[in-house]
Design a protein around this motif. Structure first.
Motif, PDB file in Angstrom:
ATOM      1  N   HIS A   7       0.827  -1.202   0.000  1.00  0.00           N
ATOM      2  CA  HIS A   7       0.000   0.000   0.000  1.00  0.00           C
ATOM      3  C   HIS A   7       0.860   1.250   0.000  1.00  0.00           C
ATOM      4  O   HIS A   7       1.931   1.292   0.585  1.00  0.00           O
ATOM      5  CB  HIS A   7      -0.923   0.018   1.227  1.00  0.00           C
ATOM      6  CG  HIS A   7      -2.072  -0.917   1.114  1.00  0.00           C
ATOM      7  ND1 HIS A   7      -1.985  -2.222   1.509  1.00  0.00           N
ATOM      8  CD2 HIS A   7      -3.319  -0.748   0.642  1.00  0.00           C
ATOM      9  CE1 HIS A   7      -3.140  -2.814   1.292  1.00  0.00           C
ATOM     10  NE2 HIS A   7      -3.969  -1.941   0.764  1.00  0.00           N
ATOM     11  N   ALA A  12      -2.366   4.992   2.983  1.00  0.00           N
ATOM     12  CA  ALA A  12      -2.450   4.470   4.347  1.00  0.00           C
ATOM     13  C   ALA A  12      -2.842   5.549   5.347  1.00  0.00           C
ATOM     14  O   ALA A  12      -3.643   5.302   6.247  1.00  0.00           O
ATOM     15  CB  ALA A  12      -1.122   3.830   4.750  1.00  0.00           C
ATOM     16  N   ILE A  52      -3.372  -2.627   6.379  1.00  0.00           N
ATOM     17  CA  ILE A  52      -2.981  -1.571   5.429  1.00  0.00           C
ATOM     18  C   ILE A  52      -1.749  -0.828   5.936  1.00  0.00           C
ATOM     19  O   ILE A  52      -0.810  -0.568   5.183  1.00  0.00           O
ATOM     20  CB  ILE A  52      -4.163  -0.608   5.168  1.00  0.00           C
ATOM     21  CG1 ILE A  52      -5.260  -1.346   4.401  1.00  0.00           C
ATOM     22  CG2 ILE A  52      -3.705   0.652   4.421  1.00  0.00           C
ATOM     23  CD1 ILE A  52      -6.573  -0.596   4.312  1.00  0.00           C
TER      24      ILE A  52
END
Length: 107
Positions: A7, A12, A52
């Motif tokens: 990610h 994020a 994440i």
């Protein structure tokens, strides 16, 4: 080819809950249960946020016995700091112009 499992740091931190999780982790290492106590969402939802954050490199996890402990890894935040620094000159210029206009109007 771009690694889809990784990610983006900007993605994020785009979520307010994830930003709050990062703030919590500045204080100490925490388990998912401890983190979840601070939010009005399910433990499963907190786990998704941690996933994440972990994939972006912002948190690290370590299995200790039956629980996983999470710690902040601030290193990837340098990418954001560098991006913002690029625009500092722009804002410095705009603020200097504004200051000049204000000072001239007070004469």
């Amino acid at each position: 080819m771009l690694d889809q499992s990784k990610h983006d740091v900007f993605q994020a931190i785009s979520d307010p809950t994830r930003r709050s999780v990062l703030k919590l982790l500045t204080e100490k290492e925490m388990s998912i249960t401890e983190i979840a106590e601070h939010f009005p969402i399910s433990r499963t939802a907190v786990n998704k946020h941690l996933h994440i954050l972990s994939n972006s490199g912002l948190v690290r996890s370590q299995r200790i016995g039956r629980e996983t402990r999470y710690t902040l890894n601030p290193e990837p935040l340098k990418e954001i700091q560098n991006w913002l620094a690029f625009f500092e000159h722009y804002w410095d210029e705009k603020l200097a112009t504004l200051k000049k206009i204000v000072e001239e109007s007070n004469v």
